[in-house]
Design a protein around this motif. Sequence first.
Motif, mmCIF file in Angstrom:
data_model
loop_
_atom_site.group_PDB
_atom_site.id
_atom_site.type_symbol
_atom_site.label_atom_id
_atom_site.label_comp_id
_atom_site.label_asym_id
_atom_site.label_seq_id
_atom_site.Cartn_x
_atom_site.Cartn_y
_atom_site.Cartn_z
ATOM 1 N N GLU A 1 5.971 7.870 0.674
ATOM 2 C CA GLU A 1 5.027 7.120 1.502
ATOM 3 C C GLU A 1 5.682 5.961 2.238
ATOM 4 O O GLU A 1 5.147 5.477 3.240
ATOM 5 N N ALA A 2 6.828 5.496 1.751
ATOM 6 C CA ALA A 2 7.554 4.413 2.418
ATOM 7 C C ALA A 2 8.802 4.929 3.111
ATOM 8 O O ALA A 2 9.212 4.391 4.150
ATOM 9 N N GLU A 3 9.411 5.971 2.557
ATOM 10 C CA GLU A 3 10.641 6.532 3.131
ATOM 11 C C GLU A 3 10.700 8.019 2.807
ATOM 12 O O GLU A 3 10.461 8.426 1.653
ATOM 13 N N VAL A 4 11.001 8.828 3.787
ATOM 14 C CA VAL A 4 11.087 10.270 3.597
ATOM 15 C C VAL A 4 12.202 10.600 2.604
ATOM 16 O O VAL A 4 13.313 10.071 2.694
ATOM 17 N N GLY A 5 11.887 11.444 1.642
ATOM 18 C CA GLY A 5 12.867 11.862 0.656
ATOM 19 C C GLY A 5 12.974 10.961 -0.556
ATOM 20 O O GLY A 5 13.700 11.275 -1.508
ATOM 21 N N VAL A 6 12.270 9.822 -0.547
ATOM 22 C CA VAL A 6 12.339 8.851 -1.641
ATOM 23 C C VAL A 6 10.960 8.690 -2.269
ATOM 24 O O VAL A 6 9.973 8.473 -1.568
ATOM 25 N N SER A 7 10.893 8.800 -3.586
ATOM 26 C CA SER A 7 9.627 8.645 -4.300
ATOM 27 C C SER A 7 9.821 7.701 -5.486
ATOM 28 O O SER A 7 10.956 7.401 -5.876
ATOM 29 N N TYR B 1 0.795 -1.224 0.000
ATOM 30 C CA TYR B 1 0.000 0.000 0.000
ATOM 31 C C TYR B 1 0.832 1.280 0.000
ATOM 32 O O TYR B 1 0.317 2.352 -0.313
ATOM 33 N N CYS B 2 2.141 1.179 0.320
ATOM 34 C CA CYS B 2 2.951 2.396 0.371
ATOM 35 C C CYS B 2 4.103 2.377 -0.621
ATOM 36 O O CYS B 2 5.036 3.176 -0.511
ATOM 37 N N THR B 3 4.056 1.487 -1.605
ATOM 38 C CA THR B 3 5.071 1.445 -2.654
ATOM 39 C C THR B 3 4.403 1.632 -4.002
ATOM 40 O O THR B 3 3.252 1.238 -4.206
ATOM 41 N N ALA B 4 5.139 2.203 -4.947
ATOM 42 C CA ALA B 4 4.577 2.415 -6.281
ATOM 43 C C ALA B 4 4.298 1.082 -6.974
ATOM 44 O O ALA B 4 3.248 0.899 -7.591
ATOM 45 N N THR B 5 5.237 0.138 -6.874
ATOM 46 C CA THR B 5 5.012 -1.166 -7.501
ATOM 47 C C THR B 5 3.812 -1.862 -6.864
ATOM 48 O O THR B 5 2.984 -2.456 -7.554
ATOM 49 N N GLY B 6 3.726 -1.800 -5.541
ATOM 50 C CA GLY B 6 2.604 -2.442 -4.854
ATOM 51 C C GLY B 6 1.274 -1.843 -5.249
ATOM 52 O O GLY B 6 0.301 -2.569 -5.489
#
Length: 243
Positions: free
Chosen positions: A185-191, A128-133
Motif C-alpha cells: 500500500e505504500a510501495e510496490v513489492g513491499v509489505s 493510512y498506508c503503513t502497517a505501523t500507522g
Amino acid sequence: MLARGSALLHAFGAGEDEVPLATLAARTGLPKPTVHRLLGQLADLGLVERGDCGGYRLGLTLFELGQRVPYRRLREQALPYLEEMYEATHENVHLAVVEGTDSLFLDKLTGHRSMRIPTQPGARLPAYCTATGKALLAYGPDCGLSAVLGQGLRRRTPRTIVLPRLLQEDLVRTRARGYAVNWEEAEVGVSAIAAPVFGPSGAHPVAAISVTGATRGLSLDRIAPVVCAAARALSHQLARAQA
C-alpha cells in the motif's frame, strides 16, 4: 525568525551530505541573502555546519539534542524485542509512533539478508498506508482517524486504500485480529505486519512495531505471531517499568 530557521532545518533532505545555499533558498522560498544570514546564525549555534564542498549540513548539536527527546527511553526499552523479532525473521524491523497524520519511525533493525528499503529512523510515511500507522489508528483515539480522513487519502500504489469506508473497515479487521497489515500500500513489492504497543494505562498505544519485507517472502502465518508476541511483551515491560 524561529519559523524561518525551522524552515531551513527542515529543508535538509534525508541522506544528503551537504546542500548548497541556492538549493536551500529554492526549497524554502527565502531570498538568498536571508538564507545566508540565517545559516550563519544557525552555524554559530552549532545547528548547521559548512561542508567540505562549500554547502551546508546539519550540525552535531541537533544530534545531541535529539538524544534528549523522551522517546529515547522508549527506543532503549524496545531494542531487545526488536532484536528478537529480527533474529526470528531476518526482515526489516521498525519501531514507530504517530506524529500528526503520519507514522514516524524511531528505530530500525535490518541485515544483509533483509530486503533493502529506504526507511530510516526519523523518516515518516502516511499512517493510512503503513502497517505501523494502521495499528496506531485502529487502537488510538477517534480524533487520529478523523485527522487522517480530513487530510485525504492519496494513492501511492495500486493497492493503496483511498476510500474512507474501506480504511475504516480495514481498521475494524485490525482490531479483531490484533495486528495490522500493509500489502504493497505504500510501495510496490513491499509489505508489512505491525502490532500496537500499549503504555502503562493500556488505553491507547504509545507505539507500534512491525516486520517489513518483500511481499513474496512475507508469510502472514509465520510473521504475525512473532510481531504480536513481541508487542505484548514490550507492553508488559513498559507497564512494569512505570510501576
